[in-house]
Design a protein around this motif. Structure first.
Motif, PDB file in Angstrom:
ATOM      1  N   ILE A 190       0.763  -1.270  -0.025  1.00  0.00           N
ATOM      2  CA  ILE A 190      -0.031  -0.071   0.163  1.00  0.00           C
ATOM      3  C   ILE A 190       0.718   1.318  -0.199  1.00  0.00           C
ATOM      4  O   ILE A 190       0.620   2.204  -0.611  1.00  0.00           O
ATOM      5  N   THR A 191       1.890   1.098   0.647  1.00  0.00           N
ATOM      6  CA  THR A 191       2.931   2.515   0.671  1.00  0.00           C
ATOM      7  C   THR A 191       3.703   2.713  -0.438  1.00  0.00           C
ATOM      8  O   THR A 191       3.606   3.819  -0.917  1.00  0.00           O
ATOM      9  N   GLU A 192       4.138   1.552  -1.024  1.00  0.00           N
ATOM     10  CA  GLU A 192       5.278   1.767  -2.102  1.00  0.00           C
ATOM     11  C   GLU A 192       4.619   1.664  -3.237  1.00  0.00           C
ATOM     12  O   GLU A 192       4.888   2.356  -4.343  1.00  0.00           O
ATOM     13  N   THR A 193       3.691   0.656  -3.658  1.00  0.00           N
ATOM     14  CA  THR A 193       3.103   0.362  -4.899  1.00  0.00           C
ATOM     15  C   THR A 193       1.833   1.436  -4.953  1.00  0.00           C
ATOM     16  O   THR A 193       1.921   1.931  -6.035  1.00  0.00           O
ATOM     17  N   LYS A 194       0.965   1.309  -4.186  1.00  0.00           N
ATOM     18  CA  LYS A 194      -0.160   2.088  -4.220  1.00  0.00           C
ATOM     19  C   LYS A 194      -0.140   3.631  -4.103  1.00  0.00           C
ATOM     20  O   LYS A 194      -0.625   4.609  -5.059  1.00  0.00           O
ATOM     21  N   LEU A 195       0.753   3.981  -3.199  1.00  0.00           N
ATOM     22  CA  LEU A 195       0.927   5.251  -2.649  1.00  0.00           C
ATOM     23  C   LEU A 195       2.213   5.979  -3.071  1.00  0.00           C
ATOM     24  O   LEU A 195       2.442   7.174  -2.888  1.00  0.00           O
TER      25      LEU A 195
END
Length: 286
Positions: free
Chosen positions: A243-248
């Motif tokens: 969630i933090t690296e790929t999505k956000l």
């Protein structure tokens, strides 16, 4: 690439983007401060309890303090104290000079640091669940007992959760699940060695006279719980990375003064890491 297997032995960089020393949310200096604060609190709790018990014979005196080193709760709390202290030193080194002492350690010690991290984010939850689910008697006799029990049976999981959510650590190697069971088996041996040499059981559910044939059920139940907790923690870490690296797109807060730059570190990581389900998973951590 094939050389960087379960334990990460090989010539490639072990942690090129400093996942153990960086956070997706806060700067390395702030991460250092958080880890140092947790370490100071944990050490203060442990040392104050030793001193307080030694000063009060009604609490068992220094004999009780010596006996505390046979308890899984206390051993895991010492583990938290030392891990956060060591992690804080590495984090400060990276924040100040752009390179952590961990970077130059022999590969076996780097692998052991990774395993140490795994114990710190799994064992505290076992302590919390067993205490509040099995051992908690429903009341705290004194303020000292209340503070000590909350610190070691509640705050311990808060500290573990901090290490799960805040740093950029990748999902733990699956082989660590085996080593967790091995460590629990060693503790079981210690518990019965304590009974043989000191004459007491560290936990009542290990006493056959109390639990009878259910001792084995408790032992295997805790082992199964450790496996389940490992899988849950692994999933949370994986989701945090995703969630933090790929999505956000929050690659992390890096140190810019000296050492390896962010771009070079990320480029090395992309060369060394495989992409699994859209998130980076180190080959060395499979």
């Amino acid at each position: 690439m094939a050389s960087t297997k379960v334990f990460g032995f090989g010539t490639d960089l072990w942690d090129p983007s400093h996942r153990f020393q960086t956070s997706w949310l806060v700067s390395p200096y702030v991460l250092f401060a958080i880890r140092a604060t947790i370490s100071v609190y944990a050490f203060f709790t442990l040392l104050f309890e030793i001193g307080f018990q030694c000063a009060h014979l009604e609490l068992g005196g220094c004999t009780a303090s010596r006996a505390s080193f046979s308890y899984f709760t206390v051993l895991t709390y010492w583990g938290i104290a030392f891990y956060t202290a060591v992690a804080a030193v590495h984090t400060f080194g990276y924040a100040r000079w752009g390179a952590a002492p961990l970077d130059s350690w022999p590969r076996p010690l780097q692998a052991l640091h990774s395993l140490y991290y795994t114990t710190v984010v799994t064992f505290p939850f076992i302590v919390t669940i067993v205490y509040w689910g099995v051992l908690y008697s429903g009341s705290f006799a004194t303020q000292f007992a209340a503070w000590g029990n909350v610190s070691e049976h509640a705050f311990n999981s808060v500290f573990a959760l901090t290490e799960i959510l805040l740093p950029r650590t990748a999902p733990m190697p699956w082989i660590h699940m085996l080593w967790l069971i091995v460590l629990l088996a060693f503790y079981l041996a210690l518990a019965y060695l304590t009974h043989a040499t000191k004459g007491f059981y560290t936990y009542s559910f290990l006493d056959p006279e109390i639990t009878g044939k259910y001792v084995a059920a408790y032992v295997f139940g805790i082992a199964i719980a450790a496996i389940i907790i490992f899988i849950i923690v692994w999933s949370i870490v994986w989701f945090r990375v995703w969630i933090t690296e790929t999505k956000l797109g929050m690659d992390g807060k890096f140190a810019y003064g000296g050492g390896r730059g962010r771009a070079n570190a990320r480029r090395d990581e992309e060369d060394q890491y495989e992409m699994s389900s859209g998130s980076p998973v180190p080959i060395a951590q499979k």
